[in-house]
Design an enzyme around this catalytic site. Sequence first.
Site, PDB file in Angstrom:
ATOM      1  N   THR A  53     -33.284  -6.725  50.184  1.00  0.00           N
ATOM      2  CA  THR A  53     -32.907  -7.285  48.881  1.00  0.00           C
ATOM      3  C   THR A  53     -32.557  -8.760  48.994  1.00  0.00           C
ATOM      4  O   THR A  53     -33.028  -9.582  48.199  1.00  0.00           O
ATOM      5  CB  THR A  53     -31.722  -6.501  48.281  1.00  0.00           C
ATOM      6  OG1 THR A  53     -32.165  -5.176  47.965  1.00  0.00           O
ATOM      7  CG2 THR A  53     -31.198  -7.168  47.018  1.00  0.00           C
ATOM      8  N   GLN A 100     -41.450  -1.722  53.789  1.00  0.00           N
ATOM      9  CA  GLN A 100     -41.957  -0.372  54.042  1.00  0.00           C
ATOM     10  C   GLN A 100     -43.113  -0.347  55.033  1.00  0.00           C
ATOM     11  O   GLN A 100     -43.402   0.693  55.621  1.00  0.00           O
ATOM     12  CB  GLN A 100     -42.389   0.293  52.733  1.00  0.00           C
ATOM     13  CG  GLN A 100     -41.242   0.712  51.835  1.00  0.00           C
ATOM     14  CD  GLN A 100     -40.356   1.786  52.450  1.00  0.00           C
ATOM     15  OE1 GLN A 100     -40.755   2.526  53.344  1.00  0.00           O
ATOM     16  NE2 GLN A 100     -39.133   1.861  51.973  1.00  0.00           N
ATOM     17  N   SER A 148     -36.616  -5.466  56.932  1.00  0.00           N
ATOM     18  CA  SER A 148     -35.271  -4.888  56.896  1.00  0.00           C
ATOM     19  C   SER A 148     -35.040  -3.984  58.104  1.00  0.00           C
ATOM     20  O   SER A 148     -35.938  -3.237  58.513  1.00  0.00           O
ATOM     21  CB  SER A 148     -35.092  -4.078  55.603  1.00  0.00           C
ATOM     22  OG  SER A 148     -33.830  -3.445  55.577  1.00  0.00           O
ATOM     23  N   GLY A 149     -33.828  -4.052  58.665  1.00  0.00           N
ATOM     24  CA  GLY A 149     -33.509  -3.287  59.858  1.00  0.00           C
ATOM     25  C   GLY A 149     -33.336  -1.792  59.636  1.00  0.00           C
ATOM     26  O   GLY A 149     -33.772  -0.974  60.451  1.00  0.00           O
ATOM     27  N   HIS A 150     -32.714  -1.416  58.530  1.00  0.00           N
ATOM     28  CA  HIS A 150     -32.357   0.004  58.393  1.00  0.00           C
ATOM     29  C   HIS A 150     -33.531   0.896  58.013  1.00  0.00           C
ATOM     30  O   HIS A 150     -33.399   2.106  57.968  1.00  0.00           O
ATOM     31  CB  HIS A 150     -31.189   0.180  57.411  1.00  0.00           C
ATOM     32  CG  HIS A 150     -31.543   0.050  55.962  1.00  0.00           C
ATOM     33  ND1 HIS A 150     -31.673   1.147  55.139  1.00  0.00           N
ATOM     34  CD2 HIS A 150     -31.771  -1.035  55.194  1.00  0.00           C
ATOM     35  CE1 HIS A 150     -31.975   0.735  53.921  1.00  0.00           C
ATOM     36  NE2 HIS A 150     -32.034  -0.589  53.930  1.00  0.00           N
ATOM     37  N   THR A 205     -21.261 -17.291  58.553  1.00  0.00           N
ATOM     38  CA  THR A 205     -21.204 -16.970  59.980  1.00  0.00           C
ATOM     39  C   THR A 205     -22.230 -15.898  60.322  1.00  0.00           C
ATOM     40  O   THR A 205     -22.293 -14.849  59.682  1.00  0.00           O
ATOM     41  CB  THR A 205     -19.793 -16.472  60.364  1.00  0.00           C
ATOM     42  OG1 THR A 205     -18.843 -17.483  60.032  1.00  0.00           O
ATOM     43  CG2 THR A 205     -19.711 -16.168  61.851  1.00  0.00           C
ATOM     44  N   CYS A 243     -32.678   2.385  45.505  1.00  0.00           N
ATOM     45  CA  CYS A 243     -32.019   1.347  44.708  1.00  0.00           C
ATOM     46  C   CYS A 243     -32.035   1.668  43.215  1.00  0.00           C
ATOM     47  O   CYS A 243     -31.323   1.043  42.441  1.00  0.00           O
ATOM     48  CB  CYS A 243     -32.693   0.002  44.944  1.00  0.00           C
ATOM     49  SG  CYS A 243     -32.600  -0.540  46.655  1.00  0.00           S
TER      50      CYS A 243
END
Length: 379
Positions: free
Chosen positions: A70, A178, A198-200, A236, A322
């Site tokens: 996102t 995806q 995206s990592g997840h 950070t 989402c």
Amino acid sequence: MIYLDNSATTKPHPEVLKSFEQVSTNFFANPSSIHQLGGDTEKLLIKSKQQIANLLQVKDDEIIFTSGGTEGNNIAIKGIALQHQGRGKHIITTEIEHPSVFEACKSLESLGFQVTYLPVNRDGIVSVEDVESAITNETILISVMHVNNEIGTIQPVKEIGELAKKHPKLFFHVDHVQGLGKLDLQLNDSGIDLCTMSGHKIHGLKGTGVLYCRSGVKLFPLFHGGEQEFKVRSGTENLAGAVSFVKALRLIKERQKNQVQQLQALSQYLRQELKKIDEIMINTPENAAPHIVNFSIPGLKPEVMIHTLGKQGIFISTKSACSSKDLDESRIVKACGYDSTRSKSALRVSLSYDNTMEEIRIFVSKLKEALNQLKDVME
């Protein structure tokens, strides 16, 4: 438990969790701090960027760490729009984009941008000719996803990239969330200027991701502050998250190389078995990505089936996580030209390399049982 909702999120790999813990414990300093521990932390951050660049075959300075799909999509779309609006205020996308692209474009309309939402065919594929016809002198951005998150359609992003090369004034963004780990996507010299990951979705951690931003592409930052990440994404840095993303990306690319045929076999078997069930209509096209199978059971509310299977430890979903709280209708299935009985009853099974043939057999069996039990409540 049989988990078949991997397009919503995946179970983190143990090695990914281990890398996150080790870095959080030993390299917890701020990479911007000038003391030795800060310096060591910064070196590891730079190394992580180099490793991701090598895995994606791009340059180190083309990698921007984000919190996921996102944020990556919003940085890319709004960053281009706000930075380059002097060139024009026209954006091209499709009707079946992820909410983080679709709503980002909608928000820009309120700022005076014009957005063309291109239609798709029955298989959910956009026409390259339609993309070309939509380009005007005012066009500054094309945003098309690689793999649709609901029905698994693969978009012709390679061809659109070649088209984009002919129009140096505009930029091309691809949502690869995806597709990553299931389908190859060349970034270097592809016509793709921006690409979101995206990592997840690849057995990494939530809150981790990468935006590929081709050298020379300027973005207006959505966050202002300490000017980290080439002044594009201040704040950070999440070093442990960055290292965990490297680990997840390396592991998923190995699994793609060695196990993608196994994943395709699971998907093909599932499709074959679903075709035998009279009440079911399959929405995912034949030549889709190997991990997503979307189907409808007209007359049955999706949440009823989801809860029935969930009680037995089998987890599937309706659509994008989402937007799945809004259970009225699948915007994606509707855009493919299907009627409301089909778009309001769509279910999604999304696989990972962890799933087995035995799990799919059990799922099909329990699905049939549930259909028999629920016949009385079907409209």
